[in-house]
Design a protein around this motif. Structure first.
Motif, short mmCIF file in Angstrom:
data_model
loop_
_atom_site.label_atom_id
_atom_site.label_comp_id
_atom_site.label_asym_id
_atom_site.label_seq_id
_atom_site.Cartn_x
_atom_site.Cartn_y
_atom_site.Cartn_z
N ASP A 1 -2.14 1.13 -9.34
CA ASP A 1 -2.65 0.71 -10.64
C ASP A 1 -4.02 1.36 -10.82
O ASP A 1 -4.80 1.45 -9.86
CB ASP A 1 -2.77 -0.81 -10.67
CG ASP A 1 -3.00 -1.38 -12.06
OD1 ASP A 1 -3.32 -0.60 -12.97
OD2 ASP A 1 -2.88 -2.60 -12.23
N SER A 2 -4.32 1.81 -12.02
CA SER A 2 -5.60 2.50 -12.25
C SER A 2 -6.72 1.56 -12.66
O SER A 2 -7.86 1.99 -12.82
CB SER A 2 -5.42 3.57 -13.32
OG SER A 2 -4.99 2.98 -14.54
N GLY A 3 -6.42 0.27 -12.85
CA GLY A 3 -7.44 -0.68 -13.29
C GLY A 3 -7.47 -1.93 -12.43
O GLY A 3 -6.82 -2.02 -11.39
N THR B 1 -7.52 8.28 -12.35
CA THR B 1 -8.55 8.68 -11.39
C THR B 1 -8.72 7.65 -10.29
O THR B 1 -9.44 7.90 -9.32
CB THR B 1 -9.91 8.88 -12.10
OG1 THR B 1 -10.26 7.68 -12.80
CG2 THR B 1 -9.83 10.04 -13.09
N ASN B 2 -8.09 6.50 -10.45
CA ASN B 2 -8.12 5.46 -9.42
C ASN B 2 -6.71 5.00 -9.12
O ASN B 2 -5.84 5.01 -10.00
CB ASN B 2 -8.97 4.26 -9.86
CG ASN B 2 -10.43 4.63 -10.00
OD1 ASN B 2 -10.93 4.78 -11.11
ND2 ASN B 2 -11.12 4.77 -8.89
N PHE B 3 -6.50 4.59 -7.86
CA PHE B 3 -5.17 4.19 -7.41
C PHE B 3 -5.32 2.93 -6.55
O PHE B 3 -5.52 3.02 -5.34
CB PHE B 3 -4.52 5.33 -6.61
CG PHE B 3 -4.37 6.61 -7.40
CD1 PHE B 3 -3.19 6.90 -8.06
CD2 PHE B 3 -5.42 7.51 -7.50
CE1 PHE B 3 -3.06 8.07 -8.80
CE2 PHE B 3 -5.30 8.69 -8.23
CZ PHE B 3 -4.11 8.96 -8.88
N TYR B 4 -5.25 1.78 -7.22
CA TYR B 4 -5.43 0.51 -6.53
C TYR B 4 -4.06 -0.11 -6.24
O TYR B 4 -3.11 0.08 -7.01
CB TYR B 4 -6.25 -0.45 -7.40
CG TYR B 4 -7.60 0.08 -7.81
CD1 TYR B 4 -8.54 0.44 -6.85
CD2 TYR B 4 -7.93 0.24 -9.15
CE1 TYR B 4 -9.78 0.94 -7.23
CE2 TYR B 4 -9.16 0.73 -9.53
CZ TYR B 4 -10.08 1.08 -8.56
OH TYR B 4 -11.31 1.58 -8.93
N PRO B 5 -3.93 -0.83 -5.12
CA PRO B 5 -4.98 -1.17 -4.15
C PRO B 5 -5.16 -0.15 -3.02
O PRO B 5 -5.99 -0.32 -2.16
CB PRO B 5 -4.47 -2.49 -3.57
CG PRO B 5 -2.98 -2.35 -3.61
CD PRO B 5 -2.67 -1.58 -4.86
N GLY C 1 -5.88 13.64 -4.15
CA GLY C 1 -7.24 13.16 -4.36
C GLY C 1 -7.85 12.62 -3.10
O GLY C 1 -7.18 12.51 -2.06
N PRO C 2 -9.12 12.28 -3.16
CA PRO C 2 -9.81 11.77 -1.97
C PRO C 2 -9.32 10.40 -1.53
O PRO C 2 -9.68 9.93 -0.46
CB PRO C 2 -11.28 11.71 -2.43
CG PRO C 2 -11.21 11.62 -3.91
CD PRO C 2 -10.01 12.41 -4.32
N HIS C 3 -8.49 9.75 -2.37
CA HIS C 3 -7.99 8.43 -2.01
C HIS C 3 -6.84 8.50 -1.02
O HIS C 3 -6.51 7.50 -0.37
CB HIS C 3 -7.52 7.68 -3.26
CG HIS C 3 -6.31 8.27 -3.90
ND1 HIS C 3 -6.33 9.50 -4.54
CD2 HIS C 3 -5.02 7.83 -4.00
CE1 HIS C 3 -5.12 9.77 -5.02
NE2 HIS C 3 -4.31 8.77 -4.70
#
Length: 422
Positions: free
Chosen positions: A193-195, A232-236, A262-264
């Motif tokens: 999830d990105s948020g 740009t984000n990949f949670y969790p 990505g760095p994640h």
């Protein structure tokens, strides 16, 4: 995006894609007239039609599982599958399930009712028991599965109740918390999830404090919404206390059309042509043409179960270190944005000896190795005595004396010569 009733199976697939979930290739939410899409060259997967795949799973050889199973088979470890539910009737999961939880509504929907086939496939990759007539087997075939259903089905006008509602950050995080509280040492979350970073962070931190390791998807490009910018984000998965898993193809190559980089990204595992359990009660081979990080996540979760079973007194950080440090990569000291620290190798993770000097991810026990200082070079400017110096001195003295005598004799001879001539 969250909380809407979906009006068709196609809509369900589209919204799940926004979260980075990969439904089984060709699979769809349950409907009254299930389709039978081809997912591999020689097999069709049809909900309600039990089929078995006799071909041995390629994952056994690719990941060196026979060697790993000599050390651990996952016994004593519970893996939570926070997903669409797990079909309790699948032949490979008999005796494998422990009581689970539904993390939405009043909890009355059973977690063993899988409405999308996704959770059952994930559970099979982690812990399928081998049965006669089938080559399907889980990475940790003696681990237990805790089904945690975060997907909801909602009624549709006309009476149908088989339409999916996307799992929310709240339902996923609630599932993570419940699983950790009820003894799951490994928590598989095959989505990204990105948020809602704070919601996920709180759940992952809580699970970590109870001794659980969260393993999550690093994101599927093929199931992402092509009309939206890349997340740009990949949670969790990208959070501390979790591992983010990328999918690679059957031969180990990373495919830009399938996966986000990505760095994640922490680690990678196969995600293509995955032989596993299905909501038919039997088998299916999923994702013939792409590498799903959902299924790669399950592979790493199974490997983590092997590690946790063999090293029950180690921490979640130590289990994660074993997996990343032992992963197969080109350069031992370097990670990449495509596959993180490399492709998981369960046997190597089980055999790893952490002395604090291994190149790669920092050890949670020893920290980053301190490079050994270069040896100090001492330059001595004092002359070194030559053992032949005394002999050379004698010889030199002799030559000098001889020359002096010769000069004196020459002068005397000249003096005589002058006297005679005078």
């Amino acid at each position: 995006m969250r909380g809407r009733a979906l009006r068709s199976a196609a809509a369900a697939v589209g919204v799940l894609a926004v979260l980075g979930l990969g439904l089984p290739a060709g699979a769809q939410a349950a409907t009254s007239t299930p389709a039978a899409p081809v997912v591999d060259a020689d097999q069709q997967c049809t909900p309600g039609q039990r089929l078995f795949t006799p071909t041995p799973s390629y994952l056994v050889k690719r990941l060196g599982l026979d060697e790993a199973w000599a050390l651990s088979r996952g016994s004593g470890v519970t893996v939570a599958v926070v997903d669409s539910g797990v079909d309790a009737g699948n032949a490979h999961l008999q005796g494998a399930l422990v009581p689970g939880f539904t993390s939405f509504g009043d909890g009355s929907v059973p977690p063993t009712a899988d409405v999308a086939a996704h959770g059952t496939a994930v559970a099979g990759l982690i812990a399928a028991r081998q049965i006669d007539g089938s080559g399907v087997v889980g990475i940790a075939p003696e681990a237990k599965i805790m089904p945690v259903r975060a997907f909801e089905s909602a009624p549709e006008p006309g009476g149908s109740s088989n339409n999916l509602v996307v799992p929310s950050a709240a339902s996923v995080s609630s599932g993570i918390r419940w699983a950790a509280e009820h003894g799951a040492k490994i928590i598989n979350v095959s989505l990204s999830d990105s948020g809602s970073a704070d919601v996920y962070r709180s759940a992952v931190d809580y699970a970590h404090s109870l001794g659980s390791l969260v393993i999550a998807s690093a994101g599927n490009r093929k199931t992402a919404d092509a009309n939206r910018p890349d997340p740009t984000n990949f949670y969790p998965g990208e959070l501390p206390g979790a591992l983010a898993v990328a999918g690679v193809m059957k031969d180990g190559t990373w495919n830009a059309d399938s996966s986000f980089a990505g760095p994640h990204v922490d680690i990678a595992a196969p995600g293509q042509s995955m032989p596993t359990a299905y909501i038919s009660g039997g088998d299916c081979v999923l994702n013939a043409d792409s590498a799903s990080s959902s299924y790669a996540t399950a592979v790493v979760a199974g490997a983590a179960a092997l590690v946790a079973a063999r090293f029950p007194n180690e921490s979640p950080d130590q289990w994660a270190f074993r997996l990343t440090q032992s992963a197969m990569r080109v350069s031992p000291g370097e990670r990449s944005d495509t596959v993180g620290w490399g492709e998981v190798r369960p046997a190597a993770a089980l055999a790893l000896a952490d002395d604090g000097m291994l190149p790669g991810p920092p050890s949670p026990v020893h920290g980053t190795p301190t490079p050994a200082p270069a040896p100090t070079r001492v330059v001595d400017i004092d002359p070194v005595a030559d053992p032949l110096d005394p002999a050379r001195a004698i010889v030199g003295w002799g030559f000098g004396a001889g020359a002096t005598i010769s000069v004196i004799l020459l002068l005397l001879a000249r003096a005589r010569s002058r006297r005679v001539s005078d």
